[in-house]
Design a protein around this motif. Structure first.
Motif, mmCIF file in Angstrom:
data_model
loop_
_atom_site.group_PDB
_atom_site.id
_atom_site.type_symbol
_atom_site.label_atom_id
_atom_site.label_comp_id
_atom_site.label_asym_id
_atom_site.label_seq_id
_atom_site.Cartn_x
_atom_site.Cartn_y
_atom_site.Cartn_z
ATOM 1 N N CYS A 1 0.853 -1.193 0.000
ATOM 2 C CA CYS A 1 0.000 0.000 0.000
ATOM 3 C C CYS A 1 0.886 1.239 0.000
ATOM 4 O O CYS A 1 1.753 1.392 0.869
ATOM 5 N N ILE A 2 0.678 2.103 -0.982
ATOM 6 C CA ILE A 2 1.519 3.286 -1.130
ATOM 7 C C ILE A 2 0.643 4.527 -1.236
ATOM 8 O O ILE A 2 -0.533 4.453 -1.557
ATOM 9 N N LYS A 3 1.233 5.674 -0.955
ATOM 10 C CA LYS A 3 0.482 6.925 -0.968
ATOM 11 C C LYS A 3 1.309 8.036 -1.599
ATOM 12 O O LYS A 3 2.515 8.135 -1.371
ATOM 13 N N GLN A 4 0.638 8.873 -2.371
ATOM 14 C CA GLN A 4 1.271 10.081 -2.890
ATOM 15 C C GLN A 4 1.051 11.189 -1.869
ATOM 16 O O GLN A 4 -0.081 11.444 -1.445
ATOM 17 N N SER B 1 -2.974 2.044 -4.197
ATOM 18 C CA SER B 1 -3.003 3.408 -3.679
ATOM 19 C C SER B 1 -4.416 3.944 -3.734
ATOM 20 O O SER B 1 -5.268 3.447 -4.488
ATOM 21 N N ALA C 1 -2.396 10.457 -8.574
ATOM 22 C CA ALA C 1 -1.663 9.465 -7.789
ATOM 23 C C ALA C 1 -1.160 8.314 -8.653
ATOM 24 O O ALA C 1 -0.358 7.495 -8.194
ATOM 25 N N ASP D 1 6.556 4.320 2.539
ATOM 26 C CA ASP D 1 5.999 3.375 1.566
ATOM 27 C C ASP D 1 7.061 2.974 0.540
ATOM 28 O O ASP D 1 7.078 1.836 0.063
#
Length: 262
Positions: free
Chosen positions: A6-9, A60, A66, A38
């Protein structure tokens, strides 16, 4: 093995500003980056992939822009990317966000290991990863500096007060990663980024993941932020030059002036 990261901008933390009228973050025109925690979690997933041949999917949640962090992850070596992009998800707090991500993970299907960064640098709550594990009903290990896959288990080095713990867990499990102090993120070459353009990315709505509309967005968020404000500006430090004796005398003079010593 199937790994979901799980990644986030996030906004570049050195350039975030707050609207003085609304108390909200000003994101327009602010450069965005892959959340560093992340980024580290993704690199650990790719290390496991290199050893075991695991499939790595990145997930994401955010606006269409994103997609940039998904493309970065694919260029680094991830196999597929999924973006949750829906106005209905706007305003989600960490509880609603973790619910939506858990629903997306269920839609992705088979998973053995879920990796998340310890926290996002634009929130610093460290709640989303544990929230995902709760919604999925799987074990979790947080604040891990390293991870290794061992058959049907993972072995992690967990950061604790005053030291570390070495823990083992059966799969499936969710692990949140924290960065070592000397961590420097890796970035793809131009050719790797070019080749990654052929990799699959999917964009899903709240309806696509069968999310309960009462559990997402502002309605599904039990947290209410009263206001966001920057800390007061600190005065610039004063620099002094001179010999060691002169500087020592000046230091003593300042301490007396501030009533630290007599």
């Amino acid at each position: 093995m199937n790994i979901i990261v799980c990644i986030k901008q996030v906004p570049d933390s050195t350039q975030v500003k707050v609207d003085p009228k609304t108390g909200t973050l000003i994101r327009a025109g602010v450069p965005s980056i892959l959340n560093p925690y992340d980024h580290y979690a993704l690199e650990k997933a790719l290390d496991i992939k290199a050893k075991t041949g695991a499939k790595v999917t990145v997930l994401s949640m955010g606006p269409a822009q994103a997609n940039a962090v998904l493309r970065l992850a694919l260029a680094l070596g991830a196999d597929e990317g999924v973006l949750l992009a829906d106005r209905a998800l706007a305003g989600s707090d960490t509880w609603a966000t973790s619910y939506a991500l858990a629903m997306a993970i269920r839609k992705i299907g088979q998973y053995d290991l879920i990796l998340c960064g310890q926290m996002a640098i634009d929130g610093d709550t460290a709640q989303t990863g544990p929230g995902i594990a709760h919604h999925l009903g799987i074990p979790q290990i947080t604040f891990c500096e390293s991870i290794d896959a061992n058959g049907n288990q993972v072995v992690v080095k967990k950061l604790i007060d005053g030291g570390h713990q070495i823990l083992e867990a059966d799969l499936p499990v969710l692990v949140t990663m924290t960065m070592p102090h000397d961590y420097a993120p890796k970035y793809p070459s131009f050719m790797a980024a070019h080749k990654a353009q052929d990799k699959v990315t999917l964009t899903w709505s709240a309806a696509d993941i069968a999310a309960d509309p009462h559990k997402i967005g502002l309605e599904g968020s039990p947290t209410r932020v009263d206001r966001i404000f920057p800390p007061p500006a600190r005065p610039k430090g004063e620099m002094f030059t001179g010999s060691a004796v002169e500087l020592a005398d000046k230091f003593v003079e300042i301490l007396k002036k501030e009533s630290v010593i007599k």
